[in-house]
Scaffold this motif. Sequence first.
Motif, PDB file in Angstrom:
ATOM      1  N   MET A 205      -2.177   1.476  -9.468  1.00 24.34           N
ATOM      2  CA  MET A 205      -2.144   2.539  -7.874  1.00 24.34           C
ATOM      3  C   MET A 205      -2.552   3.179  -8.523  1.00 24.34           C
ATOM      4  O   MET A 205      -4.152   4.090  -8.148  1.00 24.34           O
ATOM      5  CB  MET A 205      -1.052   2.801  -7.154  1.00 24.34           C
ATOM      6  CG  MET A 205      -1.494   4.162  -6.182  1.00 24.34           C
ATOM      7  SD  MET A 205      -0.156   3.982  -5.441  1.00 24.34           S
ATOM      8  CE  MET A 205      -0.645   5.995  -4.624  1.00 24.34           C
ATOM      9  N   GLN A 208      -5.999   2.251 -10.793  1.00 22.97           N
ATOM     10  CA  GLN A 208      -7.103   1.532  -9.881  1.00 22.97           C
ATOM     11  C   GLN A 208      -7.490   3.585  -9.381  1.00 22.97           C
ATOM     12  O   GLN A 208      -8.968   3.526  -8.873  1.00 22.97           O
ATOM     13  CB  GLN A 208      -6.741   1.721  -8.299  1.00 22.97           C
ATOM     14  CG  GLN A 208      -6.310   0.025  -8.758  1.00 22.97           C
ATOM     15  CD  GLN A 208      -5.881  -1.281  -7.812  1.00 22.97           C
ATOM     16  OE1 GLN A 208      -5.694  -0.500  -6.633  1.00 22.97           O
ATOM     17  NE2 GLN A 208      -6.782  -2.088  -7.105  1.00 22.97           N
ATOM     18  N   ALA A 218      -6.558   1.557  -3.018  1.00 22.96           N
ATOM     19  CA  ALA A 218      -4.943   1.251  -3.866  1.00 22.96           C
ATOM     20  C   ALA A 218      -3.558   1.048  -3.527  1.00 22.96           C
ATOM     21  O   ALA A 218      -3.208   0.319  -4.953  1.00 22.96           O
ATOM     22  CB  ALA A 218      -5.012   2.657  -5.453  1.00 22.96           C
ATOM     23  N   TYR A 221      -2.606  -2.161  -3.057  1.00 14.91           N
ATOM     24  CA  TYR A 221      -2.579  -3.390  -3.197  1.00 14.91           C
ATOM     25  C   TYR A 221      -1.340  -3.285  -4.690  1.00 14.91           C
ATOM     26  O   TYR A 221      -1.053  -3.839  -4.873  1.00 14.91           O
ATOM     27  CB  TYR A 221      -3.774  -3.109  -5.378  1.00 14.91           C
ATOM     28  CG  TYR A 221      -5.154  -4.420  -4.442  1.00 14.91           C
ATOM     29  CD1 TYR A 221      -5.339  -5.326  -6.115  1.00 14.91           C
ATOM     30  CD2 TYR A 221      -6.128  -4.061  -4.004  1.00 14.91           C
ATOM     31  CE1 TYR A 221      -6.058  -6.481  -5.125  1.00 14.91           C
ATOM     32  CE2 TYR A 221      -7.257  -5.144  -3.818  1.00 14.91           C
ATOM     33  CZ  TYR A 221      -7.130  -5.947  -4.124  1.00 14.91           C
ATOM     34  OH  TYR A 221      -8.094  -6.953  -3.891  1.00 14.91           O
ATOM     35  N   GLN A 222      -1.253  -1.629  -5.011  1.00  9.12           N
ATOM     36  CA  GLN A 222       0.305  -1.770  -5.387  1.00  9.12           C
ATOM     37  C   GLN A 222       1.617  -2.199  -4.454  1.00  9.12           C
ATOM     38  O   GLN A 222       2.022  -2.477  -5.219  1.00  9.12           O
ATOM     39  CB  GLN A 222       0.426  -0.153  -5.077  1.00  9.12           C
ATOM     40  CG  GLN A 222       1.680   0.265  -6.001  1.00  9.12           C
ATOM     41  CD  GLN A 222       1.535   0.170  -7.668  1.00  9.12           C
ATOM     42  OE1 GLN A 222       0.733  -0.217  -8.362  1.00  9.12           O
ATOM     43  NE2 GLN A 222       2.149  -1.026  -8.150  1.00  9.12           N
TER      44      GLN A 222
END
Length: 263
Positions: A205, A208, A218, A221-222
Amino acid sequence: MITLGYMDLASLAGMVFLLGILLMLNGFKETRQLWIASVRMVVQLLLMGVWLSWVFNSDSLWLVGLVGGIMLAFAGYEILKRQTYRFQKAGSFVVGLMSLSMTALVLTIFTLTLVVQPQPWYEAQYAIPLLGMILGNSMTAIGLGLDALTKSAVKQKNQIEAQLALGKTAKESMLFLKRQSLHTAMIPVINMLAAAGIVSLPGMMTGQILAGIDPIEAVKYQIMIMLLITVSTASGVLIALRLAQKRLFDQRMRLTLDHLIRN
Protein backbone atom coordinates in the motif's frame (compact mmCIF):
# COMPACT_ATOMS: atom_id res chain seq x y z
CA MET A 1 7.53 9.64 -8.30
CA ILE A 2 10.70 10.95 -6.57
CA THR A 3 13.68 8.78 -7.52
CA LEU A 4 16.44 7.76 -5.12
CA GLY A 5 20.14 8.00 -5.90
CA TYR A 6 22.74 5.38 -5.05
CA MET A 7 24.41 7.83 -2.65
CA ASP A 8 21.10 8.06 -0.74
CA LEU A 9 21.14 4.29 -0.31
CA ALA A 10 24.83 4.35 0.62
CA SER A 11 24.14 6.79 3.47
CA LEU A 12 21.46 4.46 4.83
CA ALA A 13 23.83 1.51 4.51
CA GLY A 14 26.35 3.46 6.58
CA MET A 15 23.73 3.80 9.31
CA VAL A 16 23.30 0.02 9.36
CA PHE A 17 27.07 -0.41 9.64
CA LEU A 18 27.24 1.98 12.60
CA LEU A 19 24.24 0.26 14.16
CA GLY A 20 26.12 -3.05 13.97
CA ILE A 21 29.05 -1.55 15.86
CA LEU A 22 26.69 -0.19 18.51
CA LEU A 23 25.03 -3.59 18.87
CA MET A 24 28.44 -5.27 19.14
CA LEU A 25 29.47 -2.93 21.94
CA ASN A 26 26.29 -3.88 23.77
CA GLY A 27 26.98 -7.61 23.62
CA PHE A 28 25.17 -8.59 20.41
CA LYS A 29 27.08 -11.56 18.97
CA GLU A 30 25.43 -11.76 15.55
CA THR A 31 26.70 -8.44 14.15
CA ARG A 32 28.62 -10.15 11.36
CA GLN A 33 25.46 -11.98 10.27
CA LEU A 34 23.57 -8.67 10.30
CA TRP A 35 26.12 -7.10 7.96
CA ILE A 36 26.27 -10.15 5.68
CA ALA A 37 22.46 -10.32 5.51
CA SER A 38 22.31 -6.59 4.67
CA VAL A 39 24.87 -6.92 1.87
CA ARG A 40 23.11 -10.02 0.59
CA MET A 41 19.79 -8.16 0.58
CA VAL A 42 21.23 -5.28 -1.46
CA VAL A 43 22.89 -7.56 -4.02
CA GLN A 44 19.82 -9.80 -4.37
CA LEU A 45 17.43 -6.87 -4.83
CA LEU A 46 19.68 -5.14 -7.37
CA LEU A 47 20.03 -8.35 -9.37
CA MET A 48 16.28 -8.93 -9.13
CA GLY A 49 15.64 -5.36 -10.32
CA VAL A 50 17.82 -5.86 -13.41
CA TRP A 51 16.34 -9.27 -14.12
CA LEU A 52 12.74 -8.17 -13.62
CA SER A 53 13.21 -5.23 -15.98
CA TRP A 54 14.12 -7.79 -18.65
CA VAL A 55 11.32 -10.21 -17.69
CA PHE A 56 8.68 -7.46 -17.64
CA ASN A 57 9.60 -6.45 -21.19
CA SER A 58 9.72 -10.00 -22.53
CA ASP A 59 6.10 -10.97 -21.64
CA SER A 60 7.11 -14.67 -21.62
CA LEU A 61 5.26 -17.33 -19.62
CA TRP A 62 8.44 -19.42 -19.45
CA LEU A 63 10.49 -16.59 -17.95
CA VAL A 64 7.77 -15.78 -15.41
CA GLY A 65 7.59 -19.48 -14.53
CA LEU A 66 11.37 -19.63 -14.17
CA VAL A 67 11.41 -16.65 -11.80
CA GLY A 68 8.54 -18.16 -9.79
CA GLY A 69 10.31 -21.52 -9.59
CA ILE A 70 13.52 -19.91 -8.34
CA MET A 71 11.56 -17.95 -5.73
CA LEU A 72 9.86 -21.14 -4.53
CA ALA A 73 13.16 -23.03 -4.34
CA PHE A 74 14.88 -20.29 -2.34
CA ALA A 75 11.88 -20.02 -0.01
CA GLY A 76 12.08 -23.77 0.64
CA TYR A 77 15.81 -23.45 1.30
CA GLU A 78 15.26 -20.58 3.76
CA ILE A 79 12.74 -22.72 5.65
CA LEU A 80 15.37 -25.47 5.92
CA LYS A 81 18.04 -23.04 7.18
CA ARG A 82 15.77 -21.66 9.89
CA GLN A 83 15.25 -25.01 11.57
CA THR A 84 16.99 -26.00 14.80
CA TYR A 85 16.41 -29.63 13.81
CA ARG A 86 16.05 -30.59 10.15
CA PHE A 87 15.02 -33.84 8.55
CA GLN A 88 17.60 -36.00 6.83
CA LYS A 89 18.01 -36.09 3.03
CA ALA A 90 16.59 -32.60 2.40
CA GLY A 91 13.37 -33.61 4.11
CA SER A 92 12.78 -30.14 5.56
CA PHE A 93 13.34 -28.57 2.13
CA VAL A 94 10.81 -30.95 0.56
CA VAL A 95 8.24 -30.26 3.29
CA GLY A 96 8.68 -26.51 2.90
CA LEU A 97 8.59 -26.60 -0.90
CA MET A 98 5.48 -28.81 -1.02
CA SER A 99 3.55 -26.74 1.50
CA LEU A 100 4.45 -23.50 -0.34
CA SER A 101 3.57 -24.95 -3.75
CA MET A 102 0.20 -26.23 -2.52
CA THR A 103 -0.74 -22.88 -0.98
CA ALA A 104 1.17 -19.77 -2.11
CA LEU A 105 1.56 -20.90 -5.71
CA VAL A 106 -2.02 -22.15 -6.07
CA LEU A 107 -3.46 -19.00 -4.47
CA THR A 108 -1.34 -16.76 -6.72
CA ILE A 109 -2.59 -18.50 -9.86
CA PHE A 110 -6.18 -18.37 -8.55
CA THR A 111 -5.92 -14.63 -7.86
CA LEU A 112 -4.34 -13.86 -11.23
CA THR A 113 -6.90 -15.82 -13.24
CA LEU A 114 -10.11 -15.05 -11.32
CA VAL A 115 -9.59 -11.87 -9.28
CA VAL A 116 -7.05 -9.46 -10.80
CA GLN A 117 -7.33 -10.90 -14.34
CA PRO A 118 -4.44 -9.15 -16.13
CA GLN A 119 -3.96 -9.80 -19.84
CA PRO A 120 -2.24 -12.18 -20.20
CA TRP A 121 -2.99 -13.75 -16.83
CA TYR A 122 0.72 -14.44 -16.19
CA GLU A 123 1.77 -10.80 -16.75
CA ALA A 124 5.03 -10.43 -14.83
CA GLN A 125 4.12 -7.01 -13.39
CA TYR A 126 1.37 -8.70 -11.36
CA ALA A 127 2.42 -12.34 -11.07
CA ILE A 128 5.91 -11.94 -9.60
CA PRO A 129 5.21 -9.28 -6.92
CA LEU A 130 2.02 -11.10 -5.89
CA LEU A 131 3.81 -14.44 -5.53
CA GLY A 132 6.70 -12.77 -3.70
CA MET A 133 4.51 -11.14 -1.06
CA ILE A 134 2.53 -14.31 -0.38
CA LEU A 135 5.67 -16.47 -0.38
CA GLY A 136 7.61 -14.26 2.02
CA ASN A 137 4.97 -14.31 4.74
CA SER A 138 4.07 -17.98 4.26
CA MET A 139 7.75 -18.96 4.37
CA THR A 140 8.24 -17.22 7.72
CA ALA A 141 5.17 -18.82 9.30
CA ILE A 142 5.93 -22.31 7.98
CA GLY A 143 9.51 -22.03 9.21
CA LEU A 144 8.32 -21.01 12.69
CA GLY A 145 5.76 -23.79 12.83
CA LEU A 146 8.14 -26.53 11.72
CA ASP A 147 10.85 -25.35 14.08
CA ALA A 148 8.45 -25.29 17.02
CA LEU A 149 7.14 -28.79 16.19
CA THR A 150 10.52 -30.50 15.86
CA LYS A 151 12.07 -28.77 18.89
CA SER A 152 9.06 -29.67 21.01
CA ALA A 153 9.15 -33.28 19.77
CA VAL A 154 12.79 -33.59 20.85
CA LYS A 155 12.21 -31.94 24.23
CA GLN A 156 8.98 -33.80 25.00
CA LYS A 157 9.92 -37.19 23.61
CA ASN A 158 8.97 -38.95 26.85
CA GLN A 159 5.47 -37.46 26.93
CA ILE A 160 4.83 -38.46 23.31
CA GLU A 161 6.02 -42.02 23.87
CA ALA A 162 3.97 -42.27 27.05
CA GLN A 163 0.83 -41.40 25.12
CA LEU A 164 1.73 -43.91 22.43
CA ALA A 165 2.15 -46.55 25.15
CA LEU A 166 -1.35 -45.74 26.37
CA GLY A 167 -2.74 -46.67 22.97
CA LYS A 168 -3.05 -43.28 21.34
CA THR A 169 -2.31 -42.87 17.66
CA ALA A 170 0.61 -40.83 16.34
CA LYS A 171 -1.81 -38.04 15.42
CA GLU A 172 -3.38 -38.00 18.88
CA SER A 173 -0.03 -38.10 20.67
CA MET A 174 1.19 -35.06 18.70
CA LEU A 175 -1.99 -33.02 19.03
CA PHE A 176 -0.76 -30.84 21.90
CA LEU A 177 2.50 -30.10 20.06
CA LYS A 178 0.61 -29.28 16.89
CA ARG A 179 -1.50 -26.74 18.78
CA GLN A 180 1.61 -25.09 20.21
CA SER A 181 3.25 -24.97 16.79
CA LEU A 182 0.15 -23.47 15.17
CA HIS A 183 0.05 -20.80 17.85
CA THR A 184 3.71 -19.93 17.30
CA ALA A 185 3.26 -19.72 13.52
CA MET A 186 0.00 -17.77 13.44
CA ILE A 187 0.57 -15.12 16.12
CA PRO A 188 2.73 -12.91 13.83
CA VAL A 189 0.02 -13.04 11.14
CA ILE A 190 -2.72 -12.13 13.62
CA ASN A 191 -0.60 -9.24 14.91
CA MET A 192 -0.03 -8.06 11.33
CA LEU A 193 -3.77 -8.04 10.63
CA ALA A 194 -4.61 -6.27 13.88
CA ALA A 195 -2.01 -3.52 13.38
CA ALA A 196 -2.62 -2.85 9.68
CA GLY A 197 -3.94 0.63 8.98
CA ILE A 198 -3.62 1.89 12.56
CA VAL A 199 -0.13 1.07 13.80
CA SER A 200 1.48 0.46 10.41
CA LEU A 201 0.87 1.05 6.70
CA PRO A 202 1.70 -2.22 4.90
CA GLY A 203 4.47 -2.23 2.32
CA MET A 204 2.47 -2.73 -0.88
CA MET A 205 0.00 0.00 0.00
CA THR A 206 2.79 2.42 0.91
CA GLY A 207 4.63 1.67 -2.33
CA GLN A 208 1.55 2.29 -4.46
CA ILE A 209 0.76 5.55 -2.67
CA LEU A 210 4.36 6.75 -3.17
CA ALA A 211 4.00 5.86 -6.86
CA GLY A 212 0.94 8.12 -7.11
CA ILE A 213 -1.87 5.54 -7.04
CA ASP A 214 -5.20 6.62 -5.55
CA PRO A 215 -5.15 5.64 -1.82
CA ILE A 216 -8.49 3.83 -2.04
CA GLU A 217 -7.22 1.63 -4.87
CA ALA A 218 -4.02 0.99 -2.92
CA VAL A 219 -6.11 -0.03 0.10
CA LYS A 220 -8.15 -2.47 -2.01
CA TYR A 221 -5.00 -4.18 -3.25
CA GLN A 222 -3.55 -4.29 0.25
CA ILE A 223 -6.69 -5.90 1.68
CA MET A 224 -6.54 -8.51 -1.08
CA ILE A 225 -2.88 -9.24 -0.32
CA MET A 226 -3.42 -9.54 3.43
CA LEU A 227 -6.36 -11.90 3.01
CA LEU A 228 -4.29 -14.03 0.63
CA ILE A 229 -1.38 -14.04 3.07
CA THR A 230 -3.68 -15.18 5.87
CA VAL A 231 -5.15 -18.04 3.85
CA SER A 232 -1.79 -19.11 2.44
CA THR A 233 -0.06 -18.94 5.81
CA ALA A 234 -2.67 -20.89 7.75
CA SER A 235 -3.13 -23.60 5.13
CA GLY A 236 0.60 -23.81 4.46
CA VAL A 237 1.40 -24.29 8.14
CA LEU A 238 -1.25 -26.99 8.47
CA ILE A 239 0.13 -28.87 5.45
CA ALA A 240 3.73 -28.51 6.63
CA LEU A 241 2.93 -29.73 10.14
CA ARG A 242 1.04 -32.69 8.72
CA LEU A 243 3.92 -33.66 6.43
CA ALA A 244 6.47 -33.20 9.22
CA GLN A 245 4.41 -35.26 11.63
CA LYS A 246 4.40 -38.18 9.20
CA ARG A 247 8.19 -38.02 8.99
CA LEU A 248 8.51 -38.18 12.78
CA PHE A 249 6.92 -41.64 12.92
CA ASP A 250 7.59 -44.91 11.15
CA GLN A 251 4.96 -47.25 9.69
CA ARG A 252 4.48 -48.88 13.11
CA MET A 253 3.69 -45.48 14.66
CA ARG A 254 6.96 -45.33 16.60
CA LEU A 255 8.58 -41.95 17.24
CA THR A 256 11.80 -41.82 15.18
CA LEU A 257 13.75 -38.73 16.18
CA ASP A 258 16.90 -40.16 14.59
CA HIS A 259 15.51 -38.73 11.33
CA LEU A 260 16.31 -35.28 12.72
CA ILE A 261 19.71 -33.58 12.44
CA ARG A 262 20.63 -30.53 14.47
CA ASN A 263 21.49 -27.57 12.20
